[in-house]
Design a protein around this motif. Structure first.
Motif, mmCIF file in Angstrom:
data_model
loop_
_atom_site.group_PDB
_atom_site.id
_atom_site.type_symbol
_atom_site.label_atom_id
_atom_site.label_comp_id
_atom_site.label_asym_id
_atom_site.label_seq_id
_atom_site.Cartn_x
_atom_site.Cartn_y
_atom_site.Cartn_z
ATOM 1 N N LYS A 215 -17.689 92.653 7.564
ATOM 2 C CA LYS A 215 -16.289 92.333 7.296
ATOM 3 C C LYS A 215 -16.172 90.889 7.829
ATOM 4 O O LYS A 215 -16.826 90.295 8.573
ATOM 5 C CB LYS A 215 -15.332 93.224 8.271
ATOM 6 N N GLU A 216 -15.181 90.078 6.945
ATOM 7 C CA GLU A 216 -14.711 88.812 7.460
ATOM 8 C C GLU A 216 -13.827 88.885 8.336
ATOM 9 O O GLU A 216 -12.939 89.742 8.493
ATOM 10 C CB GLU A 216 -14.365 88.248 6.184
ATOM 11 N N PRO A 217 -13.758 87.905 9.191
ATOM 12 C CA PRO A 217 -12.882 87.787 10.701
ATOM 13 C C PRO A 217 -11.496 87.720 10.003
ATOM 14 O O PRO A 217 -10.781 88.475 10.725
ATOM 15 C CB PRO A 217 -13.196 86.369 10.961
ATOM 16 N N SER A 218 -11.113 87.099 8.922
ATOM 17 C CA SER A 218 -9.525 87.175 8.239
ATOM 18 C C SER A 218 -9.239 88.629 7.863
ATOM 19 O O SER A 218 -7.892 88.854 8.084
ATOM 20 C CB SER A 218 -9.436 86.282 7.439
ATOM 21 N N GLU A 219 -10.206 89.559 7.808
ATOM 22 C CA GLU A 219 -9.731 90.757 7.131
ATOM 23 C C GLU A 219 -8.975 91.650 8.439
ATOM 24 O O GLU A 219 -8.375 92.593 8.148
ATOM 25 C CB GLU A 219 -10.791 91.650 6.765
#
Length: 255
Positions: A215-219
């Motif tokens: 997962k990306e941090p912004s998710e």
């Protein structure tokens, strides 16, 4: 008859062999039950301690807090020594004191700090299996920290709460989250005013997904906003979780 007094205990325990903190009808093997029996053995009174936090099965603590009422004349600061002669070796009272009769650890402003410890090695280390969650793939702690920043502040943490939670509100305030690496351990430290059922373990499971690159941090921001448990990551196992300390923001009223 002696006047009743309220005693506060700061309790450290290895949660491996216990079915959590809270007394359960299905098993006598809880930290609360062990404390009740030890205090009864010491004072002869039927005691029901009031715990500040109900940790899950397998979760450890350096500083959970409990209070109880007693007519015993044992000085407040001596209960720790007396009880530690009775308690099993995986439960210890690290401090005891007499407090004001009206003091209730769940009815005051507090900050609680938890740590979740991930053993990030290629192979498991058997002697650390009960106190860390082993994760063999590389973790990027910097990305985990970036993701954690989205959780700081007051939010509705429904996405990070067990669906069986009976809390009236899922709004909580996280004051600080840090993700650091100490040798082969990645340590997630979370401080807040209160935590929902499995909340820290779900945060840990989600940050591990980010650290692994799944997962990306912004998710994490979208996970929060969705207010849907299915949107966040898995619940990390209990053995990596430690209740580190309680801070009573208005102090503890003593007598």
């Amino acid at each position: 008859m002696a006047k009743k007094r309220r005693i506060m205990l700061t309790v450290s325990y290895d949660g491996t062999n216990y079915s959590g903190w809270a007394l359960q009808s299905s098993t006598p093997n809880t930290v609360e039950g062990v404390l009740n029996r030890a205090i009864h053995g010491l004072t002869g009174e039927d005691i029901a301690v009031i715990g500040a936090s109900r940790t899950d099965a397998g979760v450890h603590a350096y500083g959970n807090v409990a209070v109880f009422d007693t007519c015993s004349t044992i000085p407040g600061d001596r209960f720790s020594f007396a009880l530690n002669h009775i308690l099993p070796e995986d439960v210890r009272v690290v401090e005891s004191m007499e407090v004001a009769p009206e003091f209730h650890p769940r009815h005051c402003d507090t900050e609680k700090t938890y740590e979740y410890r991930v053993l990030n090695t290629k192979m498991p280390v058997p002697i650390r299996r009960l106190y860390t969650y082993h994760f063999s793939m590389p973790l990027d702690e910097e990305k985990m920290q970036e993701a954690a920043e989205y959780l700081v502040g007051e939010h509705d943490f429904t996405s990070f709460c067990n669906v069986e939670s009976q809390a009236a509100s899922h709004v909580r305030t996280i004051k600080d989250i840090t993700v650091t690496r100490n040798g082969d351990e990645v340590i997630i430290s979370v401080t807040g005013n209160g935590f929902l059922y499995n909340m820290v373990r779900i945060i840990a499971g989600t940050l591990i997904l980010v650290g692994r690159g799944k997962k990306e941090p912004s998710e994490v921001k979208r996970m929060l906003e969705s207010r849907d448990r299915k949107a966040a990551g898995p619940t990390a196992p209990p053995e990596g979780l430690f209740l580190i300390k309680y801070k009573f923001l208005d102090g503890v009223p003593t007598v």
